[in-house]
Design a protein around this motif. Structure first.
Motif: not given
Ligand code: S3P
Length: 429
Positions: A31-37, A218-221, A58-64
């Motif tokens: 789970x990735x957060x803050x990803x560039x879209x 993994x989880x990554x911000x 890949x959405x605006x909120x950056x959660x993938x």
């Protein structure tokens, strides 16, 4: 023009590419957060999906979310768009796979050198076919397979070369040792360490030792992109008053050379709220307007600010007393998304600023005359953004040949520039 407010920049582009690739190589669900879209990261996601990874939109909120399975033979051509990182790092991922895949990209990417990556990958045992007439460039077909260990010194300080080799070592399960002439950005190394992969640092070299275990999920911000923040920092430094806070920016020292250069030029950017995210240092940047003086940027500093040279050149054009800033040994700028070395100089001249590319150096003379004229961005996002910042100066009339290219790395740039220079605050009090 006054600057005001608190703003967040999109996720770091380099880390976003790497996080997606490692999640696609991992076991299970990441789970990735803050990803560039932005468009470049979408290119990486598209290519990884073609290779069998299940990646949520890949959405605006950056959660993938990424569900990894085995990397499999792609049914069609892998289109890397405008993204050098997608193309070069994917070549690394594919070097250790036992199938053939063909990669290409847009007109800009098809002009960029690939042998810097394909040569060491060939030395590891990958077969890579260049197409007749294409020479060094995409399209290329790679037949991965059983790899050999490699010890290699990169001819240029390039995180893309280093990362391609580390990814080849990971997928091909062979040891690799890499040295570089100057240290380039180290996000791949930090992610490897964060994921518990066996990486060693000794006498300036990086060594990867394969292990039987697969990459864990993994989880990554992802922190905010320092290179995107640089445009807002520059706009705030050039403002006539006010203060800007940019929250949650990655401040990895291999990326923040522009802050060091700004300090020498007389602008102090305060780092507050220091923290860590996924093995990367982060901070909020507090920026105030400053009077700038000319400086000199040396070859060893270049990898830490390579993407910021267009905007630093714009800042150098405002140095007081007609001082000349010299960027030394920036020949790598010729092989970015455009020939940035020639185009930064030509575009500065087009708006009335003295600038020239001499050999591999870029020279820019400061002036207080308002910039006026038309800029050819060559659809290069960083040129468009750097000259958009120059256009925020009072009295400026800078016309850009296009603005859409900002979608590559910072889709909201124009909205954010507008937001930090609110109406009614644009002029001197
Ligand atoms: C990048 C590395 C840099 C940089 C590019 C992104 C990366 O290129 O210019 O925008 O994510 O590894 P080089 O490694 O070729 O210098």
């Amino acid at each position: 023009m006054r600057v005001a407010g608190t703003v967040r920049v999109p996720g770091d582009k380099s880390i976003s590419h790497r996080a997606l690739m490692l999640a696609a190589l991992a076991r299970g669900r990441s789970e990735l957060t803050g990803l560039l879209t932005g468009e470049d990261v979408k290119s990486t996601a598209r290519v990884l999906r073609q290779l069998g990874a299940d990646i949520s939109p890949l959405r605006e909120d950056g959660r993938v979310t990424v569900h990894a399975s085995r990397i499999t033979h792609p049914a069609s051509l892998l289109y890397c768009g405008n993204s050098g990182t997608t193309a070069r790092l994917t070549l690394g991922v594919l070097a250790g796979q036992r199938f053939a895949a063909r990669l290409t990209g847009d007109t800009s990417l098809r002009r960029r050198p690939m042998r810097r990556v394909t040569e060491p990958l060939r030395a590891m045992g990958a077969h890579i076919e260049e197409e007749r007439g294409g020479g060094d460039c995409l399209p290329l077909t790679i037949h991965g397979g059983r790899l050999r260990p490699l010890t290699y010194t990169t001819p240029v300080a390039s995180a893309q070369i280093k990362s391609a080799l580390l990814l080849a070592a990971l997928t091909g399960r062979v040891p690799v040792t890499v040295r570089e002439p100057h240290q380039s950005r180290d996000h791949t190394e930090r992610l490897f360490v964060h994921l518990g992969l066996d990486l060693h640092f000794h006498d300036g070299a990086i060594s990867y030792q394969p292990s039987a275990a697969r990459v864990p999920s993994f989880r990554l911000t992802v922190p905010g992109d320092a290179s995107s923040a640089a445009f807002l920092v520059a706009a705030a430094v050039l403002a006539e008053g006010g203060e800007l806070l940019i929250e949650n920016v990655g401040v990895n020292p291999t990326r923040t050379g522009f802050l060091v250069v700004l300090e020498r030029m007389g602008a102090h950017v305060k780092r507050v709220n220091l923290g860590e995210q996924g093995g990367e240092p982060v901070a909020d940047l507090l920026v105030r307007p400053a009077t700038l003086r000319a400086t000199s940027v040396g070859a060893e500093e270049v990898p830490t600010l390579v993407d910021e040279i267009p905007v630093l050149a714009v800042l150098a054009s405002r140095a007081t007393g007609g001082g000349e800033t010299v960027f030394r040994e920036v020949g790598e700028l010729r092989v970015k998304e455009s020939n940035r070395l020639e185009l930064v100089a030509a575009n500065l001249r087009a708006v009335g600023i003295e600038a020239e590319a001499r050999g591999n150096d870029l020279r820019v003379r400061g002036t207080d005359r308002p910039p006026r004229g038309r800029v050819d961005t060559a659809r290069d996002h960083r040129l468009a953004m750097a000259f958009a910042v120059l256009g925020t100066l009072p009295g400026a009339a800078v016309r850009l040949s296009e603005r859409r290219s900002v979608a590559i790395s910072y889709p909201r740039l124009f909205a954010d520039l507008k937001r930090i220079t609110p109406r009614g605050a644009r002029h001197r009090d």
